[in-house]
Design an enzyme around this catalytic site. Structure first.
Site, mmCIF file in Angstrom:
data_model
loop_
_atom_site.group_PDB
_atom_site.id
_atom_site.type_symbol
_atom_site.label_atom_id
_atom_site.label_comp_id
_atom_site.label_asym_id
_atom_site.label_seq_id
_atom_site.Cartn_x
_atom_site.Cartn_y
_atom_site.Cartn_z
ATOM 1 N N SER A 264 -30.716 23.158 52.108
ATOM 2 C CA SER A 264 -30.785 22.234 50.978
ATOM 3 C C SER A 264 -30.956 23.013 49.684
ATOM 4 O O SER A 264 -31.549 24.095 49.666
ATOM 5 C CB SER A 264 -31.961 21.271 51.139
ATOM 6 O OG SER A 264 -33.191 21.921 50.846
ATOM 7 N N ASP A 265 -30.416 22.460 48.591
ATOM 8 C CA ASP A 265 -30.835 22.978 47.303
ATOM 9 C C ASP A 265 -32.288 22.584 47.119
ATOM 10 O O ASP A 265 -32.777 21.639 47.743
ATOM 11 C CB ASP A 265 -29.962 22.427 46.175
ATOM 12 C CG ASP A 265 -29.920 23.358 44.972
ATOM 13 O OD1 ASP A 265 -30.838 24.190 44.837
ATOM 14 O OD2 ASP A 265 -28.985 23.249 44.156
ATOM 15 N N TRP A 266 -32.988 23.299 46.266
ATOM 16 C CA TRP A 266 -34.438 23.143 46.148
ATOM 17 C C TRP A 266 -34.792 21.761 45.578
ATOM 18 O O TRP A 266 -34.539 21.479 44.415
ATOM 19 C CB TRP A 266 -34.996 24.264 45.287
ATOM 20 C CG TRP A 266 -35.392 25.487 46.053
ATOM 21 C CD1 TRP A 266 -36.598 26.111 45.997
ATOM 22 C CD2 TRP A 266 -34.618 26.241 47.011
ATOM 23 N NE1 TRP A 266 -36.631 27.208 46.853
ATOM 24 C CE2 TRP A 266 -35.431 27.304 47.485
ATOM 25 C CE3 TRP A 266 -33.327 26.115 47.517
ATOM 26 C CZ2 TRP A 266 -34.981 28.229 48.423
ATOM 27 C CZ3 TRP A 266 -32.884 27.033 48.459
ATOM 28 C CH2 TRP A 266 -33.701 28.067 48.905
#
Length: 738
Positions: A264-266
């Site tokens: 996932s992106d943060w």
């Protein structure tokens, strides 16, 4: 307490030592096939150990299994250099003194080289730096398509064309992963704006999705064998991309056969059930300050942490999906941390500086050169005026997650002084004051750019020295501040900031030998273009900025870069701002322009760009011969070879990018006027010639038929076009697909 070194890592070492003293389990035997090792390790893990592996334990790491000697996974931001170490649970730097990296040029510059060998060199060098710093995953490269010149993150991507992006991303991945470090290709998919990026719902038709926005990701998986993919923040058709069933399960896994890790992106995860079932493997950044849950570690409250564990224990969900996620992570670990044959890497070496310099030099684009203003005539030039904040401002700090702590950064002014003095006097004037900030996430440039003079005083000083100089080199453009080239926000318009247009017009009025050097990762408007004889696209060039720029301007190196995106004259010439929507309405953005992005739109509407896709001049000249085909028809299983002779007709050595475009003369569905389907960069000495060949097969002729949900080609006439840019077509020939 803020920790810099994980105690878990030490316990892993002890556990592995103990395990190796016994008969070696299959998962520790690197002579065994990876899938056997994955299966063996998975069978030995507890439920709690499995759940722990699929979410973060710090800003940039996830836990291993100390009991089994399985190490942690450590990630680092890229894609232009290795991010400085940060505190365990904060974005602020950790205060290390040995984490200052080599800053490589931004990926727009890499794409502008149109040279796959440069891409391999880039990936290899940055992979060595990541490996030396003991990273498992490099969070890059980025391959989102340049849809609008307002996107604040375009400088991290590879331009507007899916074929160019796909060709350039593959060697980068191979170079990174040759070091036993995973390349994490991002942001999958449709992250084409920063405005409302965490929530905007992108609606795009299937043909545009397949033909424009996915090819680079597909090539990364199927040709580059990428070991990791990062989901985008935005939504696609109502589901967030970090847990989007269609993108992750149907396309990425089932169609493309991806066997790596989806990260996932943060902060890009929003729902536990969707994260379980819709293809996500590793969750990062959902809560990372360690405070939201007081007595309980905040990482245990991630969507894929305790909530998932509780659902399994209650019988609400099973463990099939969990086992698949952990298997993907184990496969990543065996390819990286537990690959004992991977090299040790290198950090800030002379070889890396050389690679950074060569990439920067090859990517700089000479856009305009009336009256042969460039290269600078060193025999007659006695005084050169360097003007503009961007001649001195450090550009490696700022811009978002790609911000770096560079070991060094040679500014354009420094590079020119080193190259020209004492034979040529170099005088400097600020001209304008833009952003005087000197830090990002506690990384400081060490510069004090404050200037209390009025705009009129600054402008008058610049005009005065320009009037007396033999040449004026104006370094302007954008920077990596908010609403310019920076993550998190888009630009407000295409104009140059800080009243640069007025200053440029005044400088051009007093000196006819003026060069505008545009430091940016985006197109800008140029209302003064007819008054300025020479224009250079300078990008963000990293550590070797000044040396690369000086070499091009004085002619030590012949420019050979080509634009990876079009420069429209005005914003309304861009399809997203004419046919499509930007930035969207009520949380939704519709890509009504469909396939017609960049030069495809300009061709369709017969709009003349300021500078064309693929455009770039040289200090020499090239002559194109007649295009020949080895046959005039082909079957869908056959090929056609087209060939053209290229000759350097100038007085100095230089490189030319020969570009192949294809046109479908008649199609049942709308198709672009032409599409890039091949390119080759050739270096020729004065008078030297070579034959450039391209092989055309059926795959290059196909389009995605959304009525049949498959790639197809239709019999009939096609045209092969050879050009020096998308608008500078040198030769063409027709052939037939039977």
């Amino acid at each position: 307490m803020k920790r810099l070194i994980s105690a878990i890592g030490l316990s892993c070492l002890c556990a592995m030592t103990s395990l190796w003293a016994q008969p070696k389990p299959a998962y520790l035997d690197d002579t065994k096939p990876i899938e056997q090792r994955v299966s063996d390790a998975l069978s030995r893990m507890t439920l709690e150990e499995k759940v722990a592996m699929i979410h973060a334990q710090s800003k940039f790491s996830s836990p291993g299994v100390p009991r089994l000697g399985i190490p942690e996974v450590w990630m680092t931001d890229g894609p232009h250099g290795i991010r400085p170490e940060v505190l365990w649970d904060e974005w602020s730097q950790a205060g290390w003194t040995n984490d200052s990296c080599t800053a490589f040029p931004a990926l727009t510059c890499l794409a502008a080289t149109w040279n796959k060998e440069m891409s391999l060199a880039y990936g290899t060098a940055i992979g060595e730096e990541a490996r030396y710093r003991k990273k498992s995953v490099l969070l890059g490269p980025g391959v989102n398509i340049y849809r609008t010149p307002l996107n604040g993150r375009n400088f991290e991507y590879m331009g507007e064309d899916p074929f160019l992006s796909a060709q350039m991303v593959v060697p980068y991945i191979k170079g990174v992963q040759s070091n036993g470090v995973a390349a994490c290709v991002k942001h999958y998919a449709l992250n084409n704006q920063e405005t409302e990026r965490g929530s905007i719902n992108v609606l795009v038709d299937e043909r545009a999705l397949r033909e424009i926005y996915l090819p680079a990701f597909k090539a990364a998986v199927q040709e580059g064998d990428a070991w990791a993919i990062m989901g985008a923040y935005n939504q696609f058709r109502g589901e967030h991309c970090c847990h989007n069933n269609y993108l992750l399960n149907k396309i990425l896994r089932e169609e493309w056969g991806f066997d790596g890790v989806v990260i996932s992106d943060w902060g890009g995860v929003h729902d536990t059930k969707q994260a379980i079932f819709n293809g996500l493997d590793m969750e990062f950044g959902s809560w990372t300050d360690g405070l939201n849950w007081s007595s309980t570690n905040s990482y245990d409250r991630y969507y894929l942490a305790k909530p998932y564990l509780d659902m399994i224990k209650s019988g609400e969900v099973g463990t099939t999906e969990l086992n698949q996620k952990v298997s993907n992570i184990l496969r990543l670990i065996f390819r990286t941390e537990m690959n004992r044959n991977r090299p040790f890497g290198a950090f800030t070496s002379e070889a890396h500086s050389k690679a950074a310099l060569e990439i920067a030099q090859e990517g700089i684009v000479l856009l305009k050169n009336d009256n042969h203003v460039l290269p600078i005539d060193l025999k007659n030039a006695k005084k050169i005026a360097v003007i503009g904040e961007n001649a001195i401002k450090m550009m490696t700090v700022g811009g978002g997650s790609s911000s770096l702590k560079s070991k060094y950064e040679i500014s354009p002014l420094q590079g020119l002084k080193q190259r020209l003095q004492p034979n040529v006097e170099v005088i400097y004037a600020r001209g304008y004051v833009g952003d005087v900030g000197d830090s990002y996430n506690n990384v400081s440039t060490g510069q004090n750019l404050k200037d209390d003079r009025t705009p009129d005083e600054l402008m008058q000083e610049a005009v005065n020295i320009a009037r007396e100089a033999d040449y004026v080199l104006f370094f302007g453009g954008l920077n990596k501040s908010k609403n310019q080239d920076a993550e998190g926000d888009d630009r407000k318009n295409m104009n140059l900031p800080y009243n640069q247009d007025a200053l440029i017009a005044k400088l051009a009025a007093v000196n006819s030998n003026m060069v505008f050097i545009n430091i940016s990762g985006n197109a800008v408007s140029m209302p003064w273009i007819n008054e300025v004889p020479a224009v250079v696209q300078g990008w963000y060039l990293g550590s070797e900025t000044g040396h690369a720029m000086a070499a091009i301007l004085v002619g030590d190196v012949n420019p050979s870069g080509k634009l990876p995106f079009s420069f429209p004259v005005k914003l309304s010439d861009n399809s997203a701002h004419s046919a499509g929507e930007y930035p969207g309405k009520n949380g939704v953005v519709k890509y009504n322009e469909g396939l017609f992005v960049g030069y495809r739109w300009l061709d369709k509407q017969k709009i003349k760009p300021l500078f064309s896709f693929g455009h770039g001049l040289s200090y020499t000249t090239f002559e194109y011969g007649k295009l020949t085909l080895n046959q005039k028809s082909m079957s869908k299983k056959g090929t056609i070879t087209c060939a053209i002779r290229i000759k350097n007709t100038g007085s100095r050595a230089g490189s030319e990018v020969v570009q192949l475009y294809l046109t479908d003369k008649k199609s049942s569905l709308p198709r672009p006027v032409k599409e890039l389907k091949g390119f080759r960069k050739v270096n020729l000495k004065p008078g030297e010639s070579t034959t450039v060949e391209f092989v055309i097969d059926n795959a290059l002729l196909q389009f995605y038929d959304d009525t049949l949900n498959k790639w197809t080609s239709e019999p009939g006439k096609f045209e092969a076009l050879i050009g020096a840019s998308s608008t500078d077509i040198k030769a063409k020939e027709t052939f037939v697909l039977q």
